[in-house]
Design a protein around this motif. Sequence first.
Motif, PDB file in Angstrom:
ATOM      1  N   LEU A 219       0.871  -1.371   0.156  1.00 42.09           N
ATOM      2  CA  LEU A 219       0.164   0.150   0.279  1.00 42.09           C
ATOM      3  C   LEU A 219       0.722   1.571  -0.043  1.00 42.09           C
ATOM      4  O   LEU A 219       0.367   2.153  -0.436  1.00 42.09           O
ATOM      5  N   LEU A 220       1.869   1.821   0.455  1.00 45.41           N
ATOM      6  CA  LEU A 220       3.723   2.607   0.624  1.00 45.41           C
ATOM      7  C   LEU A 220       4.151   1.837  -0.036  1.00 45.41           C
ATOM      8  O   LEU A 220       5.376   0.494   0.042  1.00 45.41           O
ATOM      9  N   THR A 221       4.810   2.869  -0.810  1.00 44.75           N
ATOM     10  CA  THR A 221       6.206   2.595  -0.937  1.00 44.75           C
ATOM     11  C   THR A 221       7.375   2.197  -0.318  1.00 44.75           C
ATOM     12  O   THR A 221       7.506   2.418   1.316  1.00 44.75           O
ATOM     13  N   ARG A 222       8.348   1.174  -0.556  1.00 47.72           N
ATOM     14  CA  ARG A 222       9.773   1.132   0.749  1.00 47.72           C
ATOM     15  C   ARG A 222       9.917   2.431   1.294  1.00 47.72           C
ATOM     16  O   ARG A 222       9.844   2.442   1.971  1.00 47.72           O
ATOM     17  N   LEU A 258      -3.143   9.222  -1.034  1.00 48.08           N
ATOM     18  CA  LEU A 258      -4.592   9.102  -0.827  1.00 48.08           C
ATOM     19  C   LEU A 258      -5.204   8.984  -1.779  1.00 48.08           C
ATOM     20  O   LEU A 258      -6.095   8.499  -2.282  1.00 48.08           O
ATOM     21  N   LEU A 259      -4.542  10.695  -2.320  1.00 49.93           N
ATOM     22  CA  LEU A 259      -5.582  11.133  -3.018  1.00 49.93           C
ATOM     23  C   LEU A 259      -5.437  11.031  -4.616  1.00 49.93           C
ATOM     24  O   LEU A 259      -6.312  11.400  -5.501  1.00 49.93           O
ATOM     25  N   GLY A 260      -4.517   9.641  -5.068  1.00 48.38           N
ATOM     26  CA  GLY A 260      -3.965   9.769  -6.263  1.00 48.38           C
ATOM     27  C   GLY A 260      -3.467  10.886  -6.948  1.00 48.38           C
ATOM     28  O   GLY A 260      -3.042  10.403  -8.238  1.00 48.38           O
ATOM     29  N   ARG A 261      -2.241  12.018  -6.045  1.00 50.66           N
ATOM     30  CA  ARG A 261      -1.589  13.074  -6.512  1.00 50.66           C
ATOM     31  C   ARG A 261      -0.282  12.528  -6.511  1.00 50.66           C
ATOM     32  O   ARG A 261       0.719  14.023  -7.153  1.00 50.66           O
ATOM     33  N   ARG A 266      -0.993   5.795  -7.011  1.00 47.34           N
ATOM     34  CA  ARG A 266      -0.901   4.727  -5.824  1.00 47.34           C
ATOM     35  C   ARG A 266      -0.899   3.677  -6.213  1.00 47.34           C
ATOM     36  O   ARG A 266      -0.603   3.223  -7.382  1.00 47.34           O
ATOM     37  N   PRO A 267      -0.017   3.382  -5.638  1.00 42.12           N
ATOM     38  CA  PRO A 267       0.325   1.856  -5.741  1.00 42.12           C
ATOM     39  C   PRO A 267      -0.816   0.596  -5.691  1.00 42.12           C
ATOM     40  O   PRO A 267      -1.908   0.707  -5.558  1.00 42.12           O
ATOM     41  N   ALA A 275      -3.308  -8.054  -1.893  1.00 41.56           N
ATOM     42  CA  ALA A 275      -1.894  -7.804  -1.129  1.00 41.56           C
ATOM     43  C   ALA A 275      -0.486  -7.523  -2.153  1.00 41.56           C
ATOM     44  O   ALA A 275      -0.490  -8.900  -2.941  1.00 41.56           O
ATOM     45  N   ARG A 276       0.160  -6.657  -2.325  1.00 45.02           N
ATOM     46  CA  ARG A 276       1.347  -6.501  -4.313  1.00 45.02           C
ATOM     47  C   ARG A 276       2.307  -6.904  -3.093  1.00 45.02           C
ATOM     48  O   ARG A 276       2.803  -5.022  -3.136  1.00 45.02           O
ATOM     49  N   PRO A 277       3.129  -7.237  -2.482  1.00 42.59           N
ATOM     50  CA  PRO A 277       4.039  -6.896  -1.939  1.00 42.59           C
ATOM     51  C   PRO A 277       5.528  -6.593  -2.903  1.00 42.59           C
ATOM     52  O   PRO A 277       5.836  -7.294  -4.001  1.00 42.59           O
ATOM     53  N   TRP A 278       5.861  -5.369  -2.094  1.00 39.28           N
ATOM     54  CA  TRP A 278       7.252  -5.190  -3.561  1.00 39.28           C
ATOM     55  C   TRP A 278       8.236  -6.303  -3.469  1.00 39.28           C
ATOM     56  O   TRP A 278       8.551  -7.081  -2.174  1.00 39.28           O
TER      57      TRP A 278
END
Length: 322
Positions: A219-222, A258-261, A266-267, A275-278
């Motif tokens: 959900l967040l980048t590394r 979160l706003l897609g900006r 967004r990931p 889940a889409r693990p890095w």
Amino acid sequence: MSTQRQRTARPIPDPKDPAETVAIERPWLRRAGLLSLLAGILPIVSLLLQLNASSGIRNDVANVKTVGQALSAYADGTQGQGLRGEQAEIAAHYGDHALTITLATGLGGLALLFAAPVLYGLLRSSWRRRPSFPRAFMWAPVVGAVLFAVGTTAAMAYGTSKMADFAALPAVQQTNAAASDALTATGDLSILSIASVFGQMFVAVGLGAAALSAMNTGLLTRAMGVIGVLLAILIVVPLIPRQEFLRAFWFLALGAVLLGRWPGGRPAAWEAGEARPWPSRAQMLEEAERAKAAAAGGASADDDAAPAPKPKAGGDRRRRRK
């Protein structure tokens, strides 16, 4: 003969349905993004107000009398029952800016209250994709934000009221002893100090857990996940001054994600609902080697399939002429 009971491992529940997860989170993303932006903007405003309240204190301290001058004033009867020094000047200065200081502290607490539902939502979104930790753990940022915001704001309001009372005293009564009582007035409310400490710890745990779990589920980048964990550690171990300034920029970046900006949007885990693990560094190296091998194999196949060059017509003519 004693028998030992074997403890059975509790099975990990399956992730939620991806389509249902996306439908639940879609309206939440905009609200969470706006709250995250507010959680990033308010600490900056709070810091500016604090700097404004402290801006003139150097000029006030420059007017402090030396010990000899204070003793002379005391002997003349114009100093009052005590000596006036730097401590009294500081207390009087902050007393004149009591409202600004209280407002700055309140805005900092309000920023945490805005950040709490965002961190809770991150933990819940991660749990839907990988339900491997207790759900009660999600309430850590909410409980911590309430304790810390209420504790710090109430304690600062009480302390600044005492400094304002000190600033309202006649000059002859503004002694260092009275200033010390005003500056340490928050020590009278030990329950608020305890609430602030526990709230700080809960906020650190909630921030670190939200950043780490969101990174592990994609959900967040590394980069954002690692920075979030480091900021959580800095809350407990304040190695960097004005760390709330760094935390504000992290929440601003989170709001943009979160706003897609955020650049790149967004990931993929947000849209996939799972889940889409890095990939780890080993997986990235393996993928690079695989792509390199595939490219080398394609190049060799092209070389084998290439037709033989045709002889030039001019060479036969030259031989005939000879």
